[in-house]
Design a protein around this motif. Structure first.
Motif, PDB file in Angstrom:
ATOM      1  N   THR A   1      26.570  33.938  41.156  1.00  0.00           N
ATOM      2  CA  THR A   1      26.066  34.985  42.052  1.00  0.00           C
ATOM      3  C   THR A   1      27.166  35.949  42.496  1.00  0.00           C
ATOM      4  N   GLY A   2      28.338  35.885  41.869  1.00  0.00           N
ATOM      5  CA  GLY A   2      29.463  36.730  42.282  1.00  0.00           C
ATOM      6  C   GLY A   2      29.387  38.114  41.677  1.00  0.00           C
ATOM      7  N   THR A   3      28.752  39.036  42.385  1.00  0.00           N
ATOM      8  CA  THR A   3      28.495  40.371  41.840  1.00  0.00           C
ATOM      9  C   THR A   3      29.511  41.420  42.278  1.00  0.00           C
ATOM     10  N   THR A   4      30.474  41.046  43.105  1.00  0.00           N
ATOM     11  CA  THR A   4      31.494  41.997  43.568  1.00  0.00           C
ATOM     12  C   THR A   4      32.621  42.092  42.551  1.00  0.00           C
ATOM     13  N   ALA A   5      33.019  43.318  42.218  1.00  0.00           N
ATOM     14  CA  ALA A   5      34.140  43.512  41.299  1.00  0.00           C
ATOM     15  C   ALA A   5      35.419  42.966  41.922  1.00  0.00           C
ATOM     16  N   LEU A   6      36.228  42.278  41.122  1.00  0.00           N
ATOM     17  CA  LEU A   6      37.477  41.690  41.599  1.00  0.00           C
ATOM     18  C   LEU A   6      38.565  42.743  41.605  1.00  0.00           C
ATOM     19  N   GLN A   7      39.108  43.015  42.800  1.00  0.00           N
ATOM     20  CA  GLN A   7      40.099  44.076  42.963  1.00  0.00           C
ATOM     21  C   GLN A   7      41.471  43.504  43.290  1.00  0.00           C
ATOM     22  N   PRO A   8      42.538  44.161  42.845  1.00  0.00           N
ATOM     23  CA  PRO A   8      43.876  43.720  43.208  1.00  0.00           C
ATOM     24  C   PRO A   8      44.016  43.587  44.724  1.00  0.00           C
ATOM     25  N   GLY A   9      44.585  42.473  45.155  1.00  0.00           N
ATOM     26  CA  GLY A   9      44.728  42.205  46.580  1.00  0.00           C
ATOM     27  C   GLY A   9      43.725  41.202  47.108  1.00  0.00           C
ATOM     28  N   MET A  10      42.677  40.909  46.352  1.00  0.00           N
ATOM     29  CA  MET A  10      41.715  39.896  46.775  1.00  0.00           C
ATOM     30  C   MET A  10      42.280  38.501  46.510  1.00  0.00           C
ATOM     31  N   ILE A  11      42.048  37.597  47.431  1.00  0.00           N
ATOM     32  CA  ILE A  11      42.440  36.199  47.263  1.00  0.00           C
ATOM     33  C   ILE A  11      41.174  35.357  47.112  1.00  0.00           C
ATOM     34  N   LEU A  12      41.201  34.472  46.104  1.00  0.00           N
ATOM     35  CA  LEU A  12      40.061  33.600  45.844  1.00  0.00           C
ATOM     36  C   LEU A  12      40.560  32.194  45.559  1.00  0.00           C
ATOM     37  N   SER A  13      39.623  31.252  45.575  1.00  0.00           N
ATOM     38  CA  SER A  13      39.948  29.903  45.126  1.00  0.00           C
ATOM     39  C   SER A  13      39.566  29.750  43.663  1.00  0.00           C
ATOM     40  N   ASN A  14      40.192  28.799  43.006  1.00  0.00           N
ATOM     41  CA  ASN A  14      39.913  28.441  41.613  1.00  0.00           C
ATOM     42  C   ASN A  14      39.712  26.938  41.621  1.00  0.00           C
ATOM     43  N   GLU A  15      38.432  26.482  41.670  1.00  0.00           N
ATOM     44  CA  GLU A  15      38.182  25.070  41.941  1.00  0.00           C
ATOM     45  C   GLU A  15      36.993  24.480  41.172  1.00  0.00           C
ATOM     46  N   PRO A  16      37.087  24.399  39.861  1.00  0.00           N
ATOM     47  CA  PRO A  16      36.042  23.679  39.126  1.00  0.00           C
ATOM     48  C   PRO A  16      36.087  22.192  39.445  1.00  0.00           C
TER      49      PRO A  16
END
Length: 614
Positions: free
Chosen positions: A506-521
């Protein structure tokens, strides 16, 4: 180590006591009958639709015993249901009295569908208009209409009427977030917000999200656990002074003077009349569709304004971190990585002695973080799950559920910290003793997906939904999957779960430089074990020779080793091995100067290259 009193200030392990659920639901039914209601909806929400709510808004937990961060109960005269998502399908039945309330997986049956099927014609379903968004109310209206029933707002929540020992409102101090950490002044932020209103176009904005309030006015508070928020509202007109409505008596004189240059600071109880006045003046008032309560919409319209439902523009502005916030995140992750690595080294020695419990692990990890001298809070209740408890995605250990970590089991610990310069979130899965071949195979598949996200390159405009499958593909090859998103946004000394960015279907927002996210499969085998590997990642611009489009990638912020005992090299490609070895080399170089000699020796051992010795 810090003493017990120091530990307890960050996290408690109380069980809400589901044995009282039947009596409390019975009391609620009496209150419903007295109010002329045949049913009532109890969401896990406060007036701001926050993830973490103040104690006086924990109605769902008090009523049912369920402590998850998302859920909704629907209580009718003869039956009741608790709707939870995939994170809580195992947790909910363990916490609630299933004889009084039936847990329902929301992926299989939505609350609206259940209401339509179970609610009688001519019945009245009540709801608190402060605890639902306009869209949420619209869904309820459609459901009751299909059932031939009606929906009715209540002036007083009937749960409050029967909650005898309900806590009082929060009264924490409200402080300034320093400019060297914020990286942008409130005046500049207000200018950007007004530019967004001009573009919308809207005449005013109601800030209903406390995270956006904190970001805009460079404030931090202590009104909820784990997130430094001051609960309140603001009204920002496109022209003229902003109004800020919160516990103004809790604002120090110097901060009050600074805010007075930019906004009218008034008590929280002045907000309703101020909203009426702003709505009467403005033609169109933007109300955040995600956090704006239905009660606000009706108030705006009653005063003659038009409630323009849509995203609060602050949410997108806040998601892109500036240079100061990024520098703070890196500093926080270096500090936190050292604390976590000290814990992992301690765990390696402690686990072999036997008797290690989930709660002991939480307390010791908090001790290591507290010893930095800069820990403000944990960023969420630590998920410390051994064996079958690790398969409960958002498991929260209590005194009643605490268990010893057994030989041959997997131990999953998902934790995070709040420092003034950054918010962290990390998950590691550790083998206690010798893992089974299946554990190694499943762990390595999760690791392959984790590396696929970390090493991804993608063009400008790519959304989280477009790369979510990267993390799942190695599991799909074996007929496996996981029932949560791959990554969520993270704030800058704000919420550990921040939108709008996410890596999910459901992640419809474009990923922009400066955004922080988790990476957790992850992977979860119910009743046996759970596996999750999580780092935080920063979206960055990539310079690729010959590229025909602007490209993006990720910088991994989190610094802590993976468990080599769970890695099956034969399942990894050369590229994956190279990435893991390079990451471990980076972890070793960054953390070795930050830890003690014993931890350093352990770190040297577990970060050896997979393909051989250093």
């Amino acid at each position: 180590m810090a003493d017990s009193a120091t530990r307890r200030r960050f996290q408690t392990f109380d069980d809400p006591g589901h044995r009282e659920g039947a009596a409390r639901i019975s009391a609620l039914r009496e209150a419903m009958r007295a109010a002329g209601l045949d049913g009532f909806v109890v969401p896990r929400a406060d007036e701001h639709q926050s993830e973490y709510v103040p104690p006086d808004a924990e109605r769902l937990a008090w009523l049912t015993g369920f402590t998850g961060s998302a859920g909704t109960a629907v209580v009718l005269a003869a039956e009741a249901a608790l709707f939870v998502d995939g994170r809580y399908t195992l947790q909910a039945p363990e916490q609630v009295d299933t004889a009084a309330i039936t847990p329902v997986a929301i992926a299989e049956t939505a609350p609206e569908a259940w209401i339509e099927a179970h609610f009688g014609a001519g019945s009245i379903l009540g709801y608190d208009p402060w605890l639902h968004t306009p869209d949420g109310v619209a869904r309820l209206e459609r459901a009751v209409a299909k059932a031939g029933a009606s929906l009715q707002p209540v002036a007083r929540n009937p749960v409050d009427a029967v909650w005898a020992d309900r806590p009082g409102r929060p009264a924490g101090a409200i402080v300034a977030h320093p400019p060297e950490l914020a990286g942008e002044s409130t005046a500049d932020k207000l200018a950007r917000i007004r530019a967004a209103l001009e573009k919308a176009p809207c005449d005013a904005l109601v800030i209903s999200d406390p995270h956006n309030l904190a970001w805009t006015f460079n404030l931090r508070g202590a009104d909820v656990a784990h997130t430094p928020l001051a609960l309140g509202y603001a009204v920002v007109p496109r022209e003229g002074r902003a109004g800020l409505y919160l516990g103004s008596e809790r604002v120090a004189a110097d901060l009050r003077a600074a805010l007075a240059e930019l906004a009218d600071l008034r008590p929280s109880d002045a907000f309703p009349e101020a909203l009426d006045a702003a709505s009467a003046r403005a033609k169109r008032v933007r109300l955040d569709s995600a956090t704006g309560a239905y009660a606000l919409k009706t108030r705006i319209e009653a005063a003659g304004g038009v409630a323009d439902l849509g995203p609060d523009p602050i949410t997108a502005l806040k998601a892109v971190k500036n240079e100061a916030e990024i520098a703070g995140a890196r500093a926080a992750h270096l500090r936190d990585g050292a604390a976590v690595t000290r814990f992992l080294a301690w765990l390696a020695g402690r686990a072999g002695q036997g008797g290690l419990t989930e709660i002991e692990a939480v307390e010791v990890l908090e001790d290591f973080r507290a010893e930095t001298g800069l820990l403000r809070d944990v960023s969420f209740p630590t998920i410390s799950g051994s064996g079958p408890n690790g398969a409960i995605v958002h498991y929260r250990v209590t005194r009643a559920t605490d268990r010893a970590v057994g030989e041959g089991e997997l131990f999953l610990i998902d934790s995070g910290a709040q420092y003034a310069d950054g918010t962290t979130d990390i998950t590691r899965t550790i083998a206690i003793g010798t893992p089974s071949p299946e554990m190694r195979e499943r762990y390595t598949r999760v690791l392959k997906g984790h590396v696929a996200i970390a090493a991804a390159t993608f063009p400008k405009g790519t959304t989280g939904a477009q790369i979510d499958a990267f993390a799942r593909a190695p599991l799909w090859e074996a007929g496996l999957d996981f029932d949560h998103g791959t990554g969520h946004g993270v704030g800058a000394f704000l919420s550990v779960h921040e939108g709008p960015q996410r890596i999910a279907k459901t992640g419809t927002t474009a990923l922009q430089p400066g955004m922080i996210l988790s990476n957790e499969p992850g992977y979860y085998r119910a009743g046996a074990y759970g596996i999750r590997i999580e780092n935080l990642i920063l979206v960055e611009e990539l310079a690729i020779p010959g590229a025909e489009r602007p490209m993006r990638g990720f910088e991994t912020l989190t610094l802590a080793p993976y468990d080599p005992a769970l890695i099956e090299p034969e399942l990894l490609s050369e590229r994956e091995i190279a990435w893991i070895d390079a990451y471990h080399a980076r972890v070793r170089a960054a953390l070795s100067p930050q830890v003690d000699a014993q931890t350093r020796a352990w770190l040297d051992d577990v970060t050896r290259p997979i393909g051989g010795t250093k």
